[in-house]
Design a protein around this motif. Sequence first.
Motif, mmCIF file in Angstrom:
data_model
loop_
_atom_site.group_PDB
_atom_site.id
_atom_site.type_symbol
_atom_site.label_atom_id
_atom_site.label_comp_id
_atom_site.label_asym_id
_atom_site.label_seq_id
_atom_site.Cartn_x
_atom_site.Cartn_y
_atom_site.Cartn_z
ATOM 1 N N LEU A 52 -63.678 -16.691 62.539
ATOM 2 C CA LEU A 52 -64.966 -16.924 61.885
ATOM 3 C C LEU A 52 -66.077 -16.058 62.471
ATOM 4 O O LEU A 52 -67.244 -16.437 62.506
ATOM 5 C CB LEU A 52 -65.340 -18.416 61.978
ATOM 6 C CG LEU A 52 -66.075 -19.030 60.793
ATOM 7 C CD1 LEU A 52 -65.280 -18.865 59.502
ATOM 8 C CD2 LEU A 52 -66.364 -20.497 61.032
ATOM 9 N N ALA A 53 -65.696 -14.869 62.926
ATOM 10 C CA ALA A 53 -66.653 -14.005 63.621
ATOM 11 C C ALA A 53 -67.740 -13.472 62.691
ATOM 12 O O ALA A 53 -68.810 -13.089 63.169
ATOM 13 C CB ALA A 53 -65.909 -12.838 64.277
ATOM 14 N N SER A 54 -67.493 -13.458 61.378
ATOM 15 C CA SER A 54 -68.516 -12.960 60.466
ATOM 16 C C SER A 54 -69.628 -13.971 60.248
ATOM 17 O O SER A 54 -70.688 -13.622 59.719
ATOM 18 C CB SER A 54 -67.882 -12.604 59.113
ATOM 19 O OG SER A 54 -67.281 -13.742 58.526
ATOM 20 N N LEU A 55 -69.414 -15.220 60.633
ATOM 21 C CA LEU A 55 -70.409 -16.268 60.426
ATOM 22 C C LEU A 55 -70.978 -16.806 61.734
ATOM 23 O O LEU A 55 -72.160 -17.156 61.813
ATOM 24 C CB LEU A 55 -69.778 -17.424 59.641
ATOM 25 C CG LEU A 55 -70.690 -18.557 59.176
ATOM 26 C CD1 LEU A 55 -71.742 -18.030 58.198
ATOM 27 C CD2 LEU A 55 -69.869 -19.668 58.518
ATOM 28 N N PRO A 94 -70.830 -14.782 68.877
ATOM 29 C CA PRO A 94 -69.645 -14.676 69.745
ATOM 30 C C PRO A 94 -69.377 -15.915 70.605
ATOM 31 O O PRO A 94 -68.227 -16.321 70.751
ATOM 32 C CB PRO A 94 -69.972 -13.453 70.614
ATOM 33 C CG PRO A 94 -70.861 -12.615 69.745
ATOM 34 C CD PRO A 94 -71.689 -13.582 68.978
ATOM 35 N N ALA A 95 -70.406 -16.535 71.165
ATOM 36 C CA ALA A 95 -70.187 -17.694 72.033
ATOM 37 C C ALA A 95 -69.537 -18.838 71.264
ATOM 38 O O ALA A 95 -68.655 -19.534 71.781
ATOM 39 C CB ALA A 95 -71.514 -18.152 72.641
ATOM 40 N N ALA A 96 -69.952 -19.038 70.020
ATOM 41 C CA ALA A 96 -69.383 -20.116 69.205
ATOM 42 C C ALA A 96 -67.989 -19.753 68.723
ATOM 43 O O ALA A 96 -67.086 -20.601 68.699
ATOM 44 C CB ALA A 96 -70.300 -20.411 68.024
ATOM 45 N N ALA A 139 -58.940 -15.481 59.220
ATOM 46 C CA ALA A 139 -59.448 -16.566 60.073
ATOM 47 C C ALA A 139 -60.871 -16.930 59.697
ATOM 48 O O ALA A 139 -61.747 -17.070 60.555
ATOM 49 C CB ALA A 139 -59.352 -16.167 61.549
ATOM 50 N N GLY A 140 -61.098 -17.079 58.380
ATOM 51 C CA GLY A 140 -62.363 -17.625 57.918
ATOM 52 C C GLY A 140 -62.296 -19.136 57.946
ATOM 53 O O GLY A 140 -61.471 -19.730 58.644
ATOM 54 N N MET A 141 -63.138 -19.796 57.165
ATOM 55 C CA MET A 141 -63.184 -21.254 57.198
ATOM 56 C C MET A 141 -61.860 -21.866 56.770
ATOM 57 O O MET A 141 -61.313 -22.740 57.447
ATOM 58 C CB MET A 141 -64.322 -21.757 56.307
ATOM 59 C CG MET A 141 -65.707 -21.437 56.839
ATOM 60 S SD MET A 141 -67.036 -22.160 55.851
ATOM 61 C CE MET A 141 -66.726 -23.914 56.093
ATOM 62 N N VAL A 142 -61.334 -21.420 55.632
ATOM 63 C CA VAL A 142 -60.084 -21.992 55.125
ATOM 64 C C VAL A 142 -58.931 -21.677 56.068
ATOM 65 O O VAL A 142 -58.090 -22.541 56.356
ATOM 66 C CB VAL A 142 -59.793 -21.479 53.707
ATOM 67 C CG1 VAL A 142 -58.402 -21.918 53.241
ATOM 68 C CG2 VAL A 142 -60.845 -21.990 52.722
ATOM 69 N N GLY A 143 -58.870 -20.449 56.575
ATOM 70 C CA GLY A 143 -57.796 -20.078 57.487
ATOM 71 C C GLY A 143 -57.792 -20.918 58.750
ATOM 72 O O GLY A 143 -56.736 -21.382 59.203
ATOM 73 N N CYS A 144 -58.973 -21.161 59.324
ATOM 74 C CA CYS A 144 -59.060 -21.978 60.541
ATOM 75 C C CYS A 144 -58.686 -23.429 60.268
ATOM 76 O O CYS A 144 -57.991 -24.065 61.066
ATOM 77 C CB CYS A 144 -60.471 -21.898 61.128
ATOM 78 S SG CYS A 144 -60.891 -20.280 61.832
ATOM 79 N N GLU A 145 -59.148 -23.954 59.132
ATOM 80 C CA GLU A 145 -58.822 -25.341 58.789
ATOM 81 C C GLU A 145 -57.328 -25.512 58.551
ATOM 82 O O GLU A 145 -56.719 -26.489 59.006
ATOM 83 C CB GLU A 145 -59.619 -25.767 57.553
ATOM 84 C CG GLU A 145 -61.112 -25.907 57.824
ATOM 85 C CD GLU A 145 -61.942 -26.072 56.567
ATOM 86 O OE1 GLU A 145 -63.169 -26.207 56.679
ATOM 87 O OE2 GLU A 145 -61.356 -26.082 55.458
ATOM 88 N N LEU A 146 -56.711 -24.568 57.837
ATOM 89 C CA LEU A 146 -55.271 -24.636 57.602
ATOM 90 C C LEU A 146 -54.496 -24.511 58.911
ATOM 91 O O LEU A 146 -53.483 -25.192 59.107
ATOM 92 C CB LEU A 146 -54.843 -23.545 56.627
ATOM 93 C CG LEU A 146 -55.236 -23.721 55.162
ATOM 94 C CD1 LEU A 146 -54.880 -22.476 54.369
ATOM 95 C CD2 LEU A 146 -54.566 -24.952 54.555
ATOM 96 N N PRO A 167 -76.937 -18.025 58.031
ATOM 97 C CA PRO A 167 -77.179 -16.929 58.969
ATOM 98 C C PRO A 167 -77.287 -15.586 58.254
ATOM 99 O O PRO A 167 -76.657 -15.368 57.214
ATOM 100 C CB PRO A 167 -75.942 -16.970 59.877
ATOM 101 C CG PRO A 167 -75.424 -18.372 59.763
ATOM 102 C CD PRO A 167 -75.708 -18.779 58.349
ATOM 103 N N VAL A 168 -78.097 -14.695 58.802
ATOM 104 C CA VAL A 168 -78.282 -13.360 58.232
ATOM 105 C C VAL A 168 -77.780 -12.321 59.217
ATOM 106 O O VAL A 168 -77.762 -12.543 60.438
ATOM 107 C CB VAL A 168 -79.769 -13.093 57.887
ATOM 108 C CG1 VAL A 168 -80.255 -14.072 56.834
ATOM 109 C CG2 VAL A 168 -80.640 -13.175 59.147
ATOM 110 N N ALA A 169 -77.368 -11.189 58.696
ATOM 111 C CA ALA A 169 -76.898 -10.101 59.554
ATOM 112 C C ALA A 169 -78.049 -9.582 60.408
ATOM 113 O O ALA A 169 -79.159 -9.367 59.924
ATOM 114 C CB ALA A 169 -76.323 -8.978 58.692
ATOM 115 N N GLY A 170 -77.781 -9.427 61.678
ATOM 116 C CA GLY A 170 -78.784 -8.877 62.585
ATOM 117 C C GLY A 170 -79.755 -9.877 63.155
ATOM 118 O O GLY A 170 -80.638 -9.505 63.938
ATOM 119 N N GLY A 171 -79.625 -11.158 62.789
ATOM 120 C CA GLY A 171 -80.517 -12.163 63.345
ATOM 121 C C GLY A 171 -80.226 -12.427 64.812
ATOM 122 O O GLY A 171 -79.129 -12.175 65.309
#
Length: 446
Positions: free
Chosen positions: A250-253, A256-258, A222-229, A405-409
């Motif tokens: 898209l939880a890695s990018l 949580p709210a988005a 469920a990354g960008m391509v998975g969500c678009e497909l 976005p960066v990890a931990g921001g």
Amino acid sequence: MNAPWKQFLCRACGLIYDEEKGDPDSGIAPGTRFEDIPADWVCPLCGVVKADFEPYDNSLALTATCATSRVVRETGIVIVGAGCAGWAAAEAVRALDAHVPITMISACAGDRYHKPELSIALSRGATPDKLVREKAADAALRLGIRLLNDTVVVGLSPGLHQIRTTRGSFRYTGLVLAQGARPAVPAVLPADLCWRINDLASWSGLSQRLRGPVKHVAIVGAGMVGCELAEDFARSGHQVSLLDTQAAPLASLLPPAAAERLKHSLENLGVRFLGAVQVAAVTRGENGRKQIVTACGQILEADEVVAATGLVTDSRIARIAGLAYERGVVVDPATLRSSAPDVYALGDCISLNGMPCRFIEPIAHQASVLARGVLGLAAHEGYRHRPPVIRLKTRLLPVVIEGLPVAGGEWRVISEDADFLAMEQWSAGSLQARLNVGTPRRQLAA
């Protein structure tokens, strides 16, 4: 007398706006002059604004044609890959030198199309013929280059300035690697049971299978391509299940709210999201349908399974040639030259400061800088990489990220209501990224 129709080129991704055809999917009717398009119209492929388009005169490229059998067989520039990056490099080189021999080597047919369109094409009723913007043979003739399609590179010797292929060996004065990236698919998703939508051929095969009665399509990832497909298939009337190891798409990018808003948007369209699951195996059942078995014991049946689990760069050519490699061909950030003399690279296959560069928007700039280097010309200011604007092509819920976005921001809410969420990410006192999810009410009202 009516003025002739004009075309305008997106400097970011290469899409051409044709006044005669318009952009019906964005509400721009055929026959709409470019100057009459609203200022807030954006490129339907990469999302840049109208101001980032420039006049495109197809006849100018014809003046560069030098496709005589004698010239094209001389040593010159060799380009490996006929995707967006490869053709961008060919265009940029030819714009600077109308006579240098160029040979393009492609493992596929090499027809020109915009790969990002594949994830939104089914619901728009697109066919392979409609997706192809220019046949490879026509593009090669227009640019005056020799095209070797259905040809695989089997070796590279930078010291000899020689590349070896299934059609023989070729010497070069300059080499451009633009072979892109391939799907990163774990062994539990076997190729004979799972589609990988990374090129026009694979998309054509799947779209053929999805014709007729409603199918159940399971998408793993469920990354960008998975969500678009997922949205594209659901809009086409199919039942869709979307699986991911994360609890939200898209939880890695996304914060949580988005991510939750995106999840609800997909579910409202009929997509069944299965989060926090690990696929253990995919098999074919006795009824011919595919069975997905999760690590926790769930069994999901589907007519078709699509693997959308990211991309990796094939290291084979770099390894054979002894090129520096770190998640991609390592290139100089300013010149895009690899660790070998006269060997350059761009697009999905490169690594900048240890990070792969897998976005359409920077390719045009990369090609213009690389072309000067491969021709031995001064590079002016050189290439300066900037994080591109990331746009998720989900029509029900637009998602736009400026910056990386960066990890931990720390994500901070700037504006929030039922239709729109604006956030910023900060790290060590610096603004890292801006995020917009949905559409502001003032735009909805308009």
